[in-house]
Design a protein around this motif. Structure first.
Motif, PDB file in Angstrom:
ATOM      1  N   THR A 288       0.838  -1.201   0.000  1.00  0.00           N
ATOM      2  CA  THR A 288       0.000   0.000   0.000  1.00  0.00           C
ATOM      3  C   THR A 288       0.867   1.242   0.000  1.00  0.00           C
ATOM      4  O   THR A 288       2.029   1.221   0.393  1.00  0.00           O
ATOM      5  N   GLU A 289       0.256   2.290  -0.443  1.00  0.00           N
ATOM      6  CA  GLU A 289       0.923   3.580  -0.570  1.00  0.00           C
ATOM      7  C   GLU A 289      -0.079   4.602  -0.046  1.00  0.00           C
ATOM      8  O   GLU A 289      -1.259   4.553  -0.402  1.00  0.00           O
ATOM      9  N   ASP A 290       0.346   5.460   0.847  1.00  0.00           N
ATOM     10  CA  ASP A 290      -0.559   6.465   1.396  1.00  0.00           C
ATOM     11  C   ASP A 290      -0.350   7.788   0.688  1.00  0.00           C
ATOM     12  O   ASP A 290       0.773   8.218   0.467  1.00  0.00           O
ATOM     13  N   VAL A 291      -1.439   8.406   0.329  1.00  0.00           N
ATOM     14  CA  VAL A 291      -1.391   9.684  -0.361  1.00  0.00           C
ATOM     15  C   VAL A 291      -2.181  10.680   0.479  1.00  0.00           C
ATOM     16  O   VAL A 291      -3.267  10.355   0.962  1.00  0.00           O
ATOM     17  N   THR A 292      -1.636  11.859   0.671  1.00  0.00           N
ATOM     18  CA  THR A 292      -2.392  12.891   1.381  1.00  0.00           C
ATOM     19  C   THR A 292      -2.313  14.173   0.585  1.00  0.00           C
ATOM     20  O   THR A 292      -1.415  14.334  -0.244  1.00  0.00           O
ATOM     21  N   ASP A 293      -3.244  15.068   0.836  1.00  0.00           N
ATOM     22  CA  ASP A 293      -3.054  16.391   0.264  1.00  0.00           C
ATOM     23  C   ASP A 293      -2.174  17.194   1.226  1.00  0.00           C
ATOM     24  O   ASP A 293      -1.781  16.699   2.287  1.00  0.00           O
ATOM     25  N   LEU A 294      -1.838  18.408   0.845  1.00  0.00           N
ATOM     26  CA  LEU A 294      -0.870  19.179   1.625  1.00  0.00           C
ATOM     27  C   LEU A 294      -1.365  19.505   3.028  1.00  0.00           C
ATOM     28  O   LEU A 294      -0.578  19.700   3.941  1.00  0.00           O
ATOM     29  N   THR A 295      -2.692  19.560   3.208  1.00  0.00           N
ATOM     30  CA  THR A 295      -3.229  19.924   4.518  1.00  0.00           C
ATOM     31  C   THR A 295      -3.277  18.717   5.451  1.00  0.00           C
ATOM     32  O   THR A 295      -3.328  18.865   6.655  1.00  0.00           O
ATOM     33  N   GLY A 296      -3.290  17.521   4.876  1.00  0.00           N
ATOM     34  CA  GLY A 296      -3.473  16.332   5.697  1.00  0.00           C
ATOM     35  C   GLY A 296      -4.934  16.070   6.016  1.00  0.00           C
ATOM     36  O   GLY A 296      -5.267  15.117   6.718  1.00  0.00           O
ATOM     37  N   ASP A 297      -5.840  16.890   5.504  1.00  0.00           N
ATOM     38  CA  ASP A 297      -7.270  16.692   5.776  1.00  0.00           C
ATOM     39  C   ASP A 297      -7.883  15.637   4.861  1.00  0.00           C
ATOM     40  O   ASP A 297      -8.967  15.133   5.117  1.00  0.00           O
ATOM     41  N   HIS A 298      -7.210  15.342   3.764  1.00  0.00           N
ATOM     42  CA  HIS A 298      -7.695  14.309   2.848  1.00  0.00           C
ATOM     43  C   HIS A 298      -6.585  13.270   2.680  1.00  0.00           C
ATOM     44  O   HIS A 298      -5.458  13.615   2.347  1.00  0.00           O
ATOM     45  N   ALA A 299      -6.928  12.035   2.959  1.00  0.00           N
ATOM     46  CA  ALA A 299      -5.930  10.969   2.846  1.00  0.00           C
ATOM     47  C   ALA A 299      -6.513   9.809   2.049  1.00  0.00           C
ATOM     48  O   ALA A 299      -7.719   9.557   2.092  1.00  0.00           O
ATOM     49  N   GLU A 300      -5.657   9.127   1.294  1.00  0.00           N
ATOM     50  CA  GLU A 300      -6.104   7.966   0.529  1.00  0.00           C
ATOM     51  C   GLU A 300      -5.097   6.847   0.700  1.00  0.00           C
ATOM     52  O   GLU A 300      -3.904   7.094   0.792  1.00  0.00           O
ATOM     53  N   ARG A 301      -5.600   5.629   0.738  1.00  0.00           N
ATOM     54  CA  ARG A 301      -4.695   4.485   0.744  1.00  0.00           C
ATOM     55  C   ARG A 301      -4.885   3.722  -0.553  1.00  0.00           C
ATOM     56  O   ARG A 301      -5.983   3.281  -0.874  1.00  0.00           O
ATOM     57  N   TRP A 302      -3.802   3.608  -1.306  1.00  0.00           N
ATOM     58  CA  TRP A 302      -3.825   2.899  -2.574  1.00  0.00           C
ATOM     59  C   TRP A 302      -3.124   1.566  -2.423  1.00  0.00           C
ATOM     60  O   TRP A 302      -2.137   1.460  -1.693  1.00  0.00           O
ATOM     61  N   GLN A 303      -3.651   0.589  -3.102  1.00  0.00           N
ATOM     62  CA  GLN A 303      -3.039  -0.737  -3.117  1.00  0.00           C
ATOM     63  C   GLN A 303      -2.402  -0.917  -4.483  1.00  0.00           C
ATOM     64  O   GLN A 303      -3.003  -0.567  -5.494  1.00  0.00           O
ATOM     65  N   ARG A 304      -1.184  -1.435  -4.516  1.00  0.00           N
ATOM     66  CA  ARG A 304      -0.557  -1.637  -5.817  1.00  0.00           C
ATOM     67  C   ARG A 304       0.221  -2.945  -5.829  1.00  0.00           C
ATOM     68  O   ARG A 304       0.641  -3.442  -4.785  1.00  0.00           O
ATOM     69  N   TRP A 305       0.401  -3.482  -7.022  1.00  0.00           N
ATOM     70  CA  TRP A 305       1.135  -4.731  -7.162  1.00  0.00           C
ATOM     71  C   TRP A 305       2.524  -4.578  -6.559  1.00  0.00           C
ATOM     72  O   TRP A 305       3.220  -3.598  -6.816  1.00  0.00           O
ATOM     73  N   ALA A 306       2.908  -5.590  -5.806  1.00  0.00           N
ATOM     74  CA  ALA A 306       4.268  -5.657  -5.293  1.00  0.00           C
ATOM     75  C   ALA A 306       4.914  -6.906  -5.864  1.00  0.00           C
ATOM     76  O   ALA A 306       4.255  -7.709  -6.522  1.00  0.00           O
ATOM     77  N   SER A 307       6.189  -7.071  -5.604  1.00  0.00           N
ATOM     78  CA  SER A 307       6.899  -8.224  -6.139  1.00  0.00           C
ATOM     79  C   SER A 307       8.011  -8.620  -5.192  1.00  0.00           C
ATOM     80  O   SER A 307       8.684  -7.763  -4.609  1.00  0.00           O
ATOM     81  N   CYS A 308       8.227  -9.936  -5.072  1.00  0.00           N
ATOM     82  CA  CYS A 308       9.310 -10.419  -4.211  1.00  0.00           C
ATOM     83  C   CYS A 308      10.677 -10.124  -4.818  1.00  0.00           C
ATOM     84  O   CYS A 308      11.698 -10.420  -4.201  1.00  0.00           O
TER      85      CYS A 308
ATOM     86  N   LEU B 108      -0.603  26.857  -5.549  1.00  0.00           N
ATOM     87  CA  LEU B 108      -1.197  27.792  -4.590  1.00  0.00           C
ATOM     88  C   LEU B 108      -1.303  27.144  -3.226  1.00  0.00           C
ATOM     89  O   LEU B 108      -1.030  27.778  -2.201  1.00  0.00           O
ATOM     90  N   ALA B 109      -1.668  25.859  -3.229  1.00  0.00           N
ATOM     91  CA  ALA B 109      -1.761  25.140  -1.954  1.00  0.00           C
ATOM     92  C   ALA B 109      -0.393  25.064  -1.288  1.00  0.00           C
ATOM     93  O   ALA B 109      -0.264  25.257  -0.078  1.00  0.00           O
ATOM     94  N   VAL B 110       0.641  24.802  -2.101  1.00  0.00           N
ATOM     95  CA  VAL B 110       1.993  24.752  -1.547  1.00  0.00           C
ATOM     96  C   VAL B 110       2.348  26.112  -0.961  1.00  0.00           C
ATOM     97  O   VAL B 110       2.806  26.221   0.182  1.00  0.00           O
ATOM     98  N   ALA B 111       2.088  27.163  -1.752  1.00  0.00           N
ATOM     99  CA  ALA B 111       2.433  28.514  -1.306  1.00  0.00           C
ATOM    100  C   ALA B 111       1.680  28.878  -0.028  1.00  0.00           C
ATOM    101  O   ALA B 111       2.159  29.671   0.785  1.00  0.00           O
ATOM    102  N   GLY B 112       0.507  28.286   0.161  1.00  0.00           N
ATOM    103  CA  GLY B 112      -0.265  28.563   1.366  1.00  0.00           C
ATOM    104  C   GLY B 112       0.242  27.808   2.585  1.00  0.00           C
ATOM    105  O   GLY B 112      -0.077  28.156   3.721  1.00  0.00           O
TER     106      GLY B 112
END
Ligand code: SF4
Ligand code: SF4
Ligand code: SF4
Ligand code: SF4
Lengths: 381, 269
Positions: free
Chosen positions: A289-309, B27-31
């Motif tokens: 999994t890979e976690d993605v957030t926006d710059l504020t941290g108010d929106h977060a997403e967890r993505w699942q992606r293929w991995a490999s040994c 803009l978000a970065v700048a903020g």
């Protein structure tokens, strides 16, 4: 015009190639998104198809270890190609998909939503090895205590239209894995493509009431013993024309007993640890999994992606990776596929599709590696 | 507020432009951060220290070798941007040649040009906290890193090959299906496997992946018809001073694809 057929007796039916257009229409009317083979960028890939015109008519393929080329066929067969770079895993367990997303509202509460609502997929052109691979994924991702919600959601309500192989590739070995080329179970409809002086047609049999319902909507005629025999012979001939054979040895035993074999050095000298084999394998189910957030941290997403040994990160424990050498990583891959999978899931992790052989840029062939491992073991024992 | 500084050394500005290119997010970065030093965007300069410094470019002059120490002293976190800053860039081709000859051929008044004999990555001079690879960098990776630093989470910076991303993207392998040379198996992921998606082999602009196999890749490249000179050039383009790519550029023989067990690809002598 042929009358629609009563298939309640589950008799095989012959449909003409022109009926594929109606098949697509019927599937769409029933709410299915059709996924099937089509040509893109020099390969037969699986993609969402809008119409039967997008099928790869007249396209054949030539495969070898590390090599794949399209070729023109003399006929207009649509399913006379062996495995391409993708499998049904690409639909059922997508390479990258959202597990959940979460939003924090100003009052501090959290709203969490699950994976995106999947569509209902009709999988068209599923081979016998692919049926076996879907069976493996069902066992691994939906058959135990921990169900993968993405897989289960996408697998739910599938319609599977199998097409038996009459043109195996040089990298195919399903016959020696006991998974093909004839389709035994696990399909809603199974077709065998016949192209000759009598025309371009499909022998179709229903495996489920859902399949029978679709078949009943198509213009068909009961298949006589001649057509049934012809289809059976074509598939039997395919079984005899497999380009590869998995050595008939006790694979789990061989792999378990030879963890220190000098052969791992040999294969590691050729292996790029690029991960292509696990990505194209229709049963390799590993994800991270890979976690993605926006710059504020108010929106977060967890993505699942293929991995490999083959990724160092895959075996990263506190302080470092466990499997760092190419030897250890190739050994993990082949041992899991052919050996420890049996302990884990009571079945083989390999269905003999040959994808990992053709789509390995270094052309490493696991059937040859098993041979060489067995030969090295015979010398040292 | 977190302060951010952007620094330029020997480079083309393309990586800094990637930051300006984050149109929707800029803009978000700048903020969220105070951009204290970013000459490409504004002449207004705040004095250090800075929480995060993004450094573009390689070290090619004695003055820059001094300046990067100063930047390091003023920065809590130092991130290098792109092939120049992480691996010397295309200008590191001088490392394999005679700098005086280069200078006399290129400039009308070579005596005006003060330069070092080599182009070296930032990490050869000061400690680096994070490296963003690529020529240019991938803007999603840049945003993800900035966001991670702001929120204190782990950035997503894979070390595996481009092939992983190529397959995840659903591209058809150009080596297997077309016989086109590709550096993907030895190149670090992060770009999203752009080139193979357009039926071009990977050019290796992200530099080496975590565990490249020099001989196997040499065998692959030679089998697609590349001459020895082409193999050398393939590695000595964007990341010319990268020690791993230098090593790879010296390996000319290896097992051809499909050679099978025992196939070494070495000439019998
Ligand atoms: S076996 Fe082939 S595809 Fe798999 S990691 Fe090695 S080189 Fe890549
Ligand atoms: S291990 Fe190779 S041949 Fe076996 S199922 Fe996977 S891709 Fe197919
Ligand atoms: S072979 Fe590797 S990638 Fe495939 S299922 Fe096993 S551990 Fe996962
Ligand atoms: S095209 Fe290049 S990057 Fe993509 S899978 Fe093939 S070798 Fe790897």
């Amino acid at each position: 015009m042929t009358a629609t057929t009563d298939v309640s007796a589950n008799q095989p039916v012959l449909i003409d190639v022109s009926a594929l257009a109606l098949l697509f229409e019927t599937l769409r009317e029933q709410g299915y998104t059709v996924v099937g083979p089509t040509v893109r960028d020099g390969a037969v890939v699986t993609a969402v198809l809008d119409s039967a015109d997008q099928l790869p008519y007249g396209v054949g393929v030539e495969t070898e270890a590390g090599r794949y080329r399209l070729r023109d066929r003399a006929d207009r067969a649509a399913f006379a190609h062996s495995a391409g770079p993708q499998s049904w895993k690409n639909v059922l367990l997508p390479a990258r998909t959202r597990r959940w997303s979460a939003d924090r509202s100003p009052d501090g509460t959290m709203v969490v939503s699950g994976p995106d609502e999947p569509r209902r997929y009709a999988l068209l052109g599923v081979r016998a090895c692919d049926l076996a691979a879907i069976g493996v994924l069902d066992r691994v991702l939906a058959g135990g205590r921990h169900t993968d919600p993405v897989y289960a959601g996408r697998r739910d309500g599938n319609l599977i239209i199998a097409v038996e192989c009459t043109e195996p590739g040089a990298t195919c070995f399903c016959a020696s894995m006991g998974t093909g080329p004839q389709c035994g179970a696990g399909f809603d409809l199974a077709m065998t493509e016949l192209v000759d002086d009598d025309g371009h047609r499909f022998l179709v049999r229903a495996g489920t009431p859902a399949g029978a319902g679709i078949l009943a909507a198509l213009p068909g005629r009961p298949a006589g013993p001649a057509s049934v025999g012809q289809a059976r012979d074509a598939v039997a001939a395919a079984a005899a024309r497999m380009g590869r054979t998995m050595p008939a040895v006790n694979l789990p035993g061989l792999l378990a007993a030879n963890r220190q074999s000098p052969h791992w050095d040999d294969v590691a000298s050729r292996c790029l640890t690029c991960g292509n084999c696990t990505m194209v394998c229709p049963t390799c189910f590993c994800t991270s999994t890979e976690d993605v957030t926006d710059l504020t941290g108010d929106h977060a997403e967890r993505w699942q992606r293929w991995a490999s040994c083959f990724d160092l990160d895959f075996s990263y424990l506190h302080g470092g990776s466990v499997r760092t050498s190419g030897q250890a990583r190739y050994r993990q891959w082949i041992s899991h596929k052919l050996g420890t999978w049996h302990d884990q899931f009571g079945m083989s992790g390999c269905v003999g599709c040959g994808r990992c052989i053709a789509w390995c840029p270094a052309g490493i062939d696991l059937t040859q590696e098993v041979d060489a491992l067995a030969a090295a073991a015979a010398v040292t024992s | 507020m977190t302060t951010l500084a952007v620094w330029k050394f020997a480079s083309c500005d393309g990586c800094q432009l990637s930051l300006l290119d984050c149109e929707d997010e800029l803009l978000a970065v700048a903020g969220r951060v105070e951009i204290a030093h970013f000459l490409e965007a504004t002449r207004a300069v705040e004095p250090g220290p800075y929480d995060v410094s993004l450094v573009e470019g390689s070290i090619t002059t004695p003055e820059d070798a001094e300046r990067i120490r100063h930047v390091r002293e003023m920065s809590r976190v130092l991130v290098t941007l792109g092939a120049c800053a992480t691996a010397g860039g295309v200008q590191a081709l001088r490392n394999f040649a005679d700098i005086d000859e280069f200078r006399s051929v290129v400039y009308a008044r070579p005596d005006y040009v003060s330069t070092l004999a080599t182009s070296t990555p930032i990490a050869a001079h000061v400690d680096v906290d994070y490296e963003l690879h690529g020529c240019p960098i991938d803007r999603r990776q840049l945003l993800d890193l900035i966001t991670s630093l702001l929120l204190g989470r782990r950035p997503d910076l894979p070390g595996h090959s481009v092939c992983f991303e190529c397959k995840r993207r659903g591209s058809v392998c150009v080596v297997v299906a077309h016989g086109t040379p590709c550096l993907g198996p030895v190149t670090r992921a992060g770009c999203g496997a752009i080139c193979p998606a357009y039926q071009r082999g990977c050019f290796g602009c992200f530099g080496p992946a975590e565990t490249p196999n020099a001989a196997a890749q040499a065998g692959l490249l030679r089998a697609t018809g590349m001459a020895e000179d082409d193999v050398v050039r393939a590695y000595r383009t964007y990341n010319a001073a990268d020690p791993t790519f230098i090593e790879l550029s010296r390996v000319m023989a290896g097992p051809a694809p499909g050679a099978g067990p025992g196939g070494t690809g070495q000439e019998e002598t």
